[in-house]
Design a protein around this motif. Sequence first.
Motif, PDB file in Angstrom:
ATOM      1  N   SER A 251       0.910  -1.159  -0.105  1.00 13.93           N
ATOM      2  CA  SER A 251       0.119  -0.009   0.041  1.00 13.93           C
ATOM      3  C   SER A 251       0.884   1.181  -0.176  1.00 13.93           C
ATOM      4  O   SER A 251       0.503   2.257  -0.564  1.00 13.93           O
ATOM      5  CB  SER A 251      -0.968  -0.082   1.300  1.00 13.93           C
ATOM      6  N   ARG A 252       2.023   1.270   0.721  1.00  9.64           N
ATOM      7  CA  ARG A 252       2.824   2.403   0.785  1.00  9.64           C
ATOM      8  C   ARG A 252       3.433   3.053  -0.885  1.00  9.64           C
ATOM      9  O   ARG A 252       3.138   4.049  -1.140  1.00  9.64           O
ATOM     10  CB  ARG A 252       4.052   2.051   1.601  1.00  9.64           C
ATOM     11  N   GLU A 256       1.974   6.589  -1.798  1.00 15.12           N
ATOM     12  CA  GLU A 256       3.035   7.737  -1.528  1.00 15.12           C
ATOM     13  C   GLU A 256       3.129   8.459  -2.783  1.00 15.12           C
ATOM     14  O   GLU A 256       3.278   9.784  -2.833  1.00 15.12           O
ATOM     15  CB  GLU A 256       4.337   7.211  -0.983  1.00 15.12           C
ATOM     16  N   ARG A 261       1.422  10.049   3.093  1.00 16.27           N
ATOM     17  CA  ARG A 261       2.542   9.717   3.841  1.00 16.27           C
ATOM     18  C   ARG A 261       2.327   8.388   4.490  1.00 16.27           C
ATOM     19  O   ARG A 261       1.296   8.409   5.452  1.00 16.27           O
ATOM     20  CB  ARG A 261       3.044  10.764   4.903  1.00 16.27           C
ATOM     21  N   VAL A 262       2.905   7.475   4.234  1.00 19.77           N
ATOM     22  CA  VAL A 262       2.814   5.967   4.785  1.00 19.77           C
ATOM     23  C   VAL A 262       3.995   5.493   5.329  1.00 19.77           C
ATOM     24  O   VAL A 262       4.759   4.914   4.646  1.00 19.77           O
ATOM     25  CB  VAL A 262       2.120   5.015   3.690  1.00 19.77           C
ATOM     26  N   PRO A 263       4.244   5.773   6.488  1.00 11.86           N
ATOM     27  CA  PRO A 263       5.420   5.393   7.050  1.00 11.86           C
ATOM     28  C   PRO A 263       5.580   3.933   7.549  1.00 11.86           C
ATOM     29  O   PRO A 263       5.653   3.453   8.653  1.00 11.86           O
ATOM     30  CB  PRO A 263       5.630   6.210   8.195  1.00 11.86           C
ATOM     31  N   MET A 264       5.242   3.007   6.559  1.00 13.21           N
ATOM     32  CA  MET A 264       5.007   1.653   6.912  1.00 13.21           C
ATOM     33  C   MET A 264       6.333   0.774   6.573  1.00 13.21           C
ATOM     34  O   MET A 264       7.088   1.175   5.729  1.00 13.21           O
ATOM     35  CB  MET A 264       3.729   1.019   6.015  1.00 13.21           C
ATOM     36  N   LEU A 350       2.787  -0.214  10.814  1.00 12.59           N
ATOM     37  CA  LEU A 350       3.053   1.356  10.918  1.00 12.59           C
ATOM     38  C   LEU A 350       3.742   1.461  12.354  1.00 12.59           C
ATOM     39  O   LEU A 350       3.587   0.770  13.356  1.00 12.59           O
ATOM     40  CB  LEU A 350       1.549   2.173  10.786  1.00 12.59           C
ATOM     41  N   GLY A 371      -2.130  -1.918   7.051  1.00 14.27           N
ATOM     42  CA  GLY A 371      -1.385  -1.718   8.309  1.00 14.27           C
ATOM     43  C   GLY A 371      -1.918  -2.302   9.499  1.00 14.27           C
ATOM     44  O   GLY A 371      -1.589  -2.170  10.538  1.00 14.27           O
ATOM     45  N   LYS A 410       2.822  13.801   2.846  1.00 11.11           N
ATOM     46  CA  LYS A 410       4.260  13.585   2.176  1.00 11.11           C
ATOM     47  C   LYS A 410       4.950  14.668   2.083  1.00 11.11           C
ATOM     48  O   LYS A 410       4.526  15.636   1.204  1.00 11.11           O
ATOM     49  CB  LYS A 410       4.147  12.552   0.888  1.00 11.11           C
TER      50      LYS A 410
END
Length: 414
Positions: A251-252, A256, A261-264, A350, A371, A410
């Motif tokens: 998914s990130r 992105e 923003r996907v800090p996975m 996450l 997540g 992001k």
Amino acid sequence: MAAIGPTVGIVGGGVVGLCCALALLDRGHAVSVFERDADYNAASWGNAGHIAVEQVEPLASPAALRSVRKRLFGVGGALALPPSMAAHWLPFAARLVAASTPSRFAAGTAALTPLLAGAMPAWRALVETLGARDLLREDGHVVVWDTPLQAQTGRERWSRTAIGTARIADAEPALLDRLGFLADPVGGAIRFTGSGQIDDLRRLALTLEAAVEARGGRIVRQDVRLADDDGRIVIAGHKVDRVLVTAGVRSRALLEPLGYRVPMIAERGYHIRARADGWPADLPPLVFEDRSMIVTRYADCVQAASFVELGDPDGPPDPRKWARLEHHVRALGLPIEGPFTRWMGARPTLPDYLLAIGRSTRRANLYYAFGHQHLGLTLAPVTAQLVAALMTGEQQPLLRPFDLNRFGKKGRHV
């Protein structure tokens, strides 16, 4: 059922995506599920099979930070931070530390508790709908320790832990007798009730896919790309009204490029499997807590699983992890004989160990559910219920803590 709602393209056909597809089809939507993996190698189909209703405390916690040193792979633990993947896990670790304050831990526990309280009822309803009640086993699970001192420490820790709807009691003598195959006497054990297990993950996958198609949905074996078309998200080459991203760790990469923003991170786990000939068919999952290993009997095999390896989802596996699992099997005297099949898969995690479920505030036709870290299997039916209600316009206050906006946009520091 004839479709009366918007058409939905679901990107990701793991257990969360397929459960969402069923829930949306049952509400009258036309659904296509896009899933590139035809080999069922994703984390949805390689996990421990455990319906973990007891795991209401997020792993982003002060206690988890204090325990890092003794949990490292190099000293015999399950946590691996490969130097070659530092570019992946160093930024994640910084965010994890920031998310592990007492106040954020308490808020995370409060957010997860109602979802996990609904997990087992949702699973019961799902297998009933599928006509496959035998897929769900509700025999709880057992936690075992090597020595009486470790057992005392472990019991005390669990007595202070929030465990939701689960309950704990000392393992009954008859159960301990059934563990007589172990090489050494059990130092102590407790039995959890209220948790459960999926009997066969491959059959679950096939049953869910068949149910989706029987209701008029489509399973499309294809990789897809998302794009922004004048403020709406589209799936290149396909016409859908709404897009739901349930692609787990992938998914990130999907979101992105669109500015989210996907800090996975990929939290990689390992398992080994062998024939189940020597393993009692009705023994619930066994957690060997001193070794951070869970052993599960499936319909036709036994699986030993472990490890939290933070890194690149596409990086090569570390054979030392499988070797250690095989060593644990031999050292414990488990009635599991090779040859072993080996698997590695990536949990989508996450940094606050909470989920991402919601609707985009910038593109009205974009929804997401990913997540789920260690709770993807556990929370898939609950997630599906929440997403289906959200898509039909119902207010879902339980989802506020899981909004992706908590990480900002992001390009901005969070």
